[in-house]
Design an enzyme around this catalytic site. Structure first.
Site, PDB file in Angstrom:
ATOM      1  N   GLU A  37     -12.515 -36.310  74.499  1.00 14.24           N
ATOM      2  CA  GLU A  37     -13.380 -35.170  74.819  1.00 14.24           C
ATOM      3  C   GLU A  37     -12.926 -33.884  74.126  1.00 14.24           C
ATOM      4  OE1 GLU A  37     -13.918 -34.749  79.027  1.00 14.24           O
ATOM      5  OE2 GLU A  37     -14.854 -36.705  79.250  1.00 14.24           O
ATOM      6  N   GLU A  55     -15.740 -43.713  79.496  1.00 16.02           N
ATOM      7  CA  GLU A  55     -15.570 -43.184  80.854  1.00 16.02           C
ATOM      8  C   GLU A  55     -16.939 -43.062  81.510  1.00 16.02           C
ATOM      9  OE1 GLU A  55     -13.399 -39.520  81.450  1.00 16.02           O
ATOM     10  OE2 GLU A  55     -11.917 -40.053  79.915  1.00 16.02           O
TER      11      GLU A  55
END
Length: 470
Positions: free
Chosen positions: A167, A366
């Protein structure tokens, strides 16, 4: 009821990270989160920091056995820069850290679990932030490449799947624009844009290095892709959606897959005088070194509209002048996390990767549902009856499966997370794991969702009411 089936070799597993699970045991350096906690512990939920976390450092053998009981065939974690490296300039390593990571790798193999190893999960060594400015500095880019080289030399023959960043957009977004991650800056728009560029450069240089070492594996990146749905089809709202997508999604997705930064975003930043500093040589590195596969983290969508007061965000420059988030009245919410639950977005992401990014091999890296005060759902024996988590996953998996039937090249699903882990300044406010962790005793217990996941993995699918899911 229809059986939702997945391919034979599909990845079933979960993700965590070193700084969120290991604890700070035997570390010689602080990362930015360690430092933040040690200087301002009041910023952390119930004053809980990362010093112990889930104590994966001492419990990894037990944890891998429990993950196997939950049906895992794969698992992602990370190597902590601040644990492995003793000297950030010479790249001397800590032999105790080397031993720990070797043991983790071996234990994963003992349990038939494929490791995916990430190199950076929001855990910049604080010394490099203070000395050089962290990701604002191209010196730090080269130091990160040196760290990656050590990782590949030490563990490259044993780990077949690597990722450069988790991320990466969160680093400029949370640390420079909105101030909810250390260094907690707000409104540093120009600096945030330089951070975006430098991280893209760092990722490309690490990919170049990995491929040059002729290791028998693959390297990718983990991106949090968040569809930006416009409030309406008006010209203004559509423009807000396009800018949001360009900045928060495409600024890392385009370089990762195609080796170039979004031209539409570049034009806006150039016009506003906040374009990053670059060289032609650096752009060539980015263009030639793209990922072998993509990891996608998805939790919730963005819903945006045209900014009502752009003048408030022009001095100093902030991207908010081009968009504003809005609340969709019809949405379902996770009240504990404050996030919208919108499973169809996982289908939209899959189709976007399929149609616009060459159908590159990718996986859900995720996806998860955090719940506060999960003790409410314990039965009399202390078992967690988390049916809400099972329902959440089934909805998302059904939409993912639909995209895969239509040709999306997805090869796995990783939940967040395997065992309850520490989460930045939220600490243990919201629990996400398949495995409950008692913070006082470090005792582990598989939740109902963990037993469900084991059956899902064994059957490579599940029975589901498609009408109910829609």
């Amino acid at each position: 009821m229809e059986f939702i089936s997945f391919p034979k070799d599909f990845w079933w597993g979960a993700a965590t990270s070193g700084p969120q699970s290991e604890g700070a045991f035997d570390k010689k350096h602080e990362n930015v989160m360690d430092h933040w906690f040690h200087t301002k512990p009041e910023d952390f939920f119930q004053g809980v920091g990362p010093d112990v976390a889930s104590d994966f450092y001492h419990h990894y053998k037990e944890d891998f056995k429990l993950m196997k009981q939950c049906g895992f065939n794969s698992f992602r974690t990370s190597i902590q820069w601040s644990r492995l490296i003793l000297d950030f300039e010479t790249f001397e390593v800590d032999e105790k850290a080397v031993e720990f990571y070797r043991n983790v790798i071996q234990e994963a193999k003992n349990n038939g679990i494929e490791l995916v190893m990430n190199l950076h999960h929001f855990d910049m060594p604080v010394e490099l932030l203070e000395k050089y400015g962290g990701w604002e500095s191209k010196k730090v880019v080269d130091l990160f490449v040196g760290f990656a080289k050590r990782c590949f030399e030490l563990f490259g023959k044993d780990i077949r799947y690597w990722t450069t960043f988790n991320e990466p957009m969160v680093i400029p977004e949370a640390g420079y624009l909105y101030g909810f991650h250390y260094p907690n800056y707000k409104g540093k728009g120009k600096e945030a844009m330089q951070v975006i560029y430098n991280i893209n450069l760092a990722s490309a240089k690490v990919i170049e290095l990995y491929h040059s070492m002729n290791l028998e594996g693959k390297i990718g990146i983990i991106l949090n892709l968040t569809p930006a749905y416009p409030r309406s089809q008006s010209k203004e709202d559509l423009a807000a959606s396009e800018f949001t997508d360009d900045l928060f999604n495409r600024s890392f997705l385009d370089p990762a897959v195609y080796g170039k930064l979004p031209e539409r975003l570049i034009k806006v930043l150039e016009k506003d005088g906040v374009l990053w500093e670059y060289t032609d040589e650096e752009l060539e590195v980015i263009s030639k070194n793209t990922v072998d596969f993509l990891g996608v983290n998805y939790y919730h969508p963005k819903r945006v509209k045209a900014q009502d007061h752009p003048e408030n965000f022009k001095t100093p420059w902030q991207p908010d002048q081009y968009f504003e988030e809005w609340f969709w009245p019809e949405c379902r919410m996770n009240p504990y996390r404050g996030w919208e639950i919108y499973p169809k977005a996982i289908y939209d992401i899959a189709k976007n990767v399929q149609d616009n990014y060459g159908n590159i091999p990718w996986f859900i890296s995720e996806n998860g549902m955090g719940v506060e005060v999960e003790e409410k759902y314990w039965d009399e024996d202390g078992n967690v009856q988390d049916d809400y988590r099972i329902d959440f996953y089934e909805e998302h998996l059904a939409w993912l499966n639909k995209a895969m039937k239509e040709g999306s090249n997805c090869f796995g699903f990783h939940a967040w997370t395997a065992f309850d882990c520490w989460s930045w300044n939220n600490a243990y406010k919201n629990r996400y794991g398949f495995i409950k962790v008692d913070l006082e005793t470090q005792e582990r217990t598989i939740k109902k969702s963990g037993h469900w996941y084991n059956e899902l993995s064994k059957q490579n699918g599940f029975y589901y009411d498609l009408k109910e899911g829609e």
